[in-house]
Design a protein around this motif. Structure first.
Motif, short mmCIF file in Angstrom:
data_model
loop_
_atom_site.label_atom_id
_atom_site.label_comp_id
_atom_site.label_asym_id
_atom_site.label_seq_id
_atom_site.Cartn_x
_atom_site.Cartn_y
_atom_site.Cartn_z
N LYS A 138 46.77 39.05 48.61
CA LYS A 138 46.78 38.02 48.11
C LYS A 138 45.62 37.52 47.11
CE LYS A 138 47.21 33.16 49.86
NZ LYS A 138 47.39 32.47 51.37
N PHE A 139 44.50 37.96 47.73
CA PHE A 139 43.12 37.31 47.21
C PHE A 139 42.48 38.47 46.12
CE2 PHE A 139 43.07 35.08 51.31
CZ PHE A 139 43.24 33.91 50.93
N ASN A 140 42.97 39.46 46.03
CA ASN A 140 42.63 40.55 44.93
C ASN A 140 43.64 40.43 43.85
OD1 ASN A 140 40.50 41.09 46.62
ND2 ASN A 140 41.17 42.90 47.28
N GLU A 141 43.00 41.32 42.69
CA GLU A 141 43.78 41.41 41.55
C GLU A 141 44.80 42.52 42.11
OE1 GLU A 141 42.07 43.62 38.28
OE2 GLU A 141 40.49 44.54 39.55
N LYS A 142 45.95 42.63 41.02
CA LYS A 142 47.10 43.80 41.48
C LYS A 142 46.68 44.98 41.88
CE LYS A 142 51.52 45.06 39.95
NZ LYS A 142 52.60 45.20 38.80
N PRO A 143 46.84 45.69 43.12
CA PRO A 143 46.45 46.78 43.27
C PRO A 143 47.01 48.16 42.48
CG PRO A 143 47.77 46.31 44.94
CD PRO A 143 47.56 44.95 44.08
N ASP A 174 37.89 41.39 45.87
CA ASP A 174 37.16 41.01 44.47
C ASP A 174 37.48 39.50 44.22
OD1 ASP A 174 39.87 40.79 43.43
OD2 ASP A 174 39.49 42.96 42.79
N PHE A 175 38.47 38.96 45.03
CA PHE A 175 38.89 37.59 44.73
C PHE A 175 39.26 37.29 43.26
CE2 PHE A 175 36.20 37.37 48.58
CZ PHE A 175 37.09 36.93 49.65
N GLU A 176 40.10 38.06 42.62
CA GLU A 176 40.21 37.83 41.47
C GLU A 176 41.71 37.74 41.37
OE1 GLU A 176 38.48 37.83 38.74
OE2 GLU A 176 36.65 38.42 39.73
N GLY A 177 42.41 37.37 42.31
CA GLY A 177 44.23 37.19 42.35
C GLY A 177 44.80 36.26 42.90
N GLY A 178 45.96 36.16 42.81
CA GLY A 178 46.96 35.13 43.82
C GLY A 178 46.35 33.94 43.45
N ASN A 214 43.61 32.33 44.15
CA ASN A 214 42.32 32.36 43.69
C ASN A 214 41.97 32.52 42.25
OD1 ASN A 214 40.94 31.83 46.16
ND2 ASN A 214 42.16 33.86 46.53
N ILE A 215 43.10 32.55 41.30
CA ILE A 215 42.78 32.69 39.74
C ILE A 215 42.33 31.60 39.05
CG2 ILE A 215 44.03 33.27 37.53
CD1 ILE A 215 45.81 35.04 39.04
N GLY A 216 41.23 31.77 38.51
CA GLY A 216 40.67 30.23 37.91
C GLY A 216 40.01 29.48 38.91
N LYS A 217 39.53 29.97 40.42
CA LYS A 217 38.99 29.21 41.25
C LYS A 217 37.60 29.85 41.42
CE LYS A 217 43.12 27.27 43.56
NZ LYS A 217 43.80 26.95 44.82
N ILE A 218 36.73 28.99 41.85
CA ILE A 218 35.32 29.37 42.34
C ILE A 218 35.56 29.33 43.88
CG2 ILE A 218 32.89 28.75 42.77
CD1 ILE A 218 33.10 27.32 39.87
N ILE A 219 35.26 30.62 44.35
CA ILE A 219 35.51 30.94 46.04
C ILE A 219 34.05 30.55 46.59
CG2 ILE A 219 36.11 32.31 47.73
CD1 ILE A 219 38.11 31.53 45.89
N GLY A 220 34.09 29.32 47.52
CA GLY A 220 32.65 29.25 48.00
C GLY A 220 32.34 30.09 49.19
#
Length: 267
Positions: free
Chosen positions: A179-184, A255-259, A261-267
């Motif tokens: 969910k939170f990463n880019e596509k594996p 990596d928080f690059e997907g799902g 979180n795309i376009g968001k800043i993760i605090g």
């Protein structure tokens, strides 16, 4: 050799037999979702659908292909399990994944990663392909098991409870990883499928701190590596863990690059 050429050779050297009435003219291009969305298979837990044997009976390569009725969003809707029946088949599929959703893609993967299958498809003779010994690999895997447990034994129970994650949340951890990463990559997807199987679930433990162990499996969206042994077959280690009944330790890299979180800043 490309995928189509590989499958032509598979058809040249192997005979496929359907094990269920509803499957007519089976081939090496089947995909598991065909069964998942067929009402006939809704109540099926696991069923042998095909048997594959070498056309040259002296080579004695024999294995079954099972359909397993399970699903995991973004990974699979049903999957196939390859289960060797003869010693020759066991040698071919040793140290590689034995689960997939697409048989065509799988057997091309097997050709690329099993030296014995590669040699067999090129030479057409199994005995001429047998050159390697597994003694050295077995010794190395035994040493890795010993090394891991020596490292773990250095920590008190309270410390381990802080760094080792609950094993009953296995599916949740993998769901969050997707969910939170880019596509594996396809390689990583196949590995995640493998650790979700019933065979492996009692031999997997995730951890939240990779600094505590020198020997663990590292998973990111591109690859899977045993950190200290980059060239060792992960699947060989997994089979060894099942055979010797021990636990492997894994670390998921986010990596928080997907799902979401795309376009968001993760605090």
């Amino acid at each position: 050799m490309d995928k189509n050429e590989c499958l032509k050779l598979m058809n040249q050297y192997f005979h496929i037999e359907s094990l269920i009435v509803k499957l007519k003219n089976p081939d090496f291009k089947l995909k598991s979702h065909i069964f998942y969305y067929n009402n006939i298979f809704k109540e099926v837990d696991k069923i042998a659908i095909m048997q594959v044997r070498s056309k040259n009976l002296e080579d004695d390569i024999l294995f079954n292909i099972y359909y397993v009725s399970d699903e995991f969003e973004s990974l699979f809707h049903g999957y196939f399990s390859i289960e060797p029946l003869s010693k020759s088949a066991q040698k071919i599929f040793r140290n590689i994944s034995k689960v997939c959703t697409d048989l065509g893609t799988y057997f091309y993967y097997a050709y690329q990663n099993s030296d014995l299958l590669k040699k067999y498809l090129i030479a057409g003779n199994f005995q001429n392909s047998l050159e390697e010994s597994d003694d050295d690999l077995k010794k190395q895997l035994d040493e890795i098991k010993k090394e891991m447990y020596i490292e773990i034994s250095q920590y008190e129970t309270k410390k381990l409870e802080q760094i080792l994650l609950r094993r009953d949340f296995l599916r949740k951890y993998i769901k969050n990883f997707i969910k939170f990463n880019e596509k594996p990559s396809e390689e990583v997807k196949m590995f995640l499928m493998s650790i979700l199987t019933r065979k492996m679930k009692n031999h997997i433990c995730f951890m939240n701190n990779e600094k505590i162990l020198n020997t663990f499996i590292h998973i990111d969206t591109k690859s899977i590596t045993l950190n200290k042994y980059k060239n060792l077959s992960i699947y060989g280690l997994m089979d060894h863990a099942v055979e010797e009944n021990y636990i492997l330790f894994l670390k998921l890299e986010f990596d928080f690059e997907g799902g979401d979180n795309i376009g968001k800043i993760i605090g």
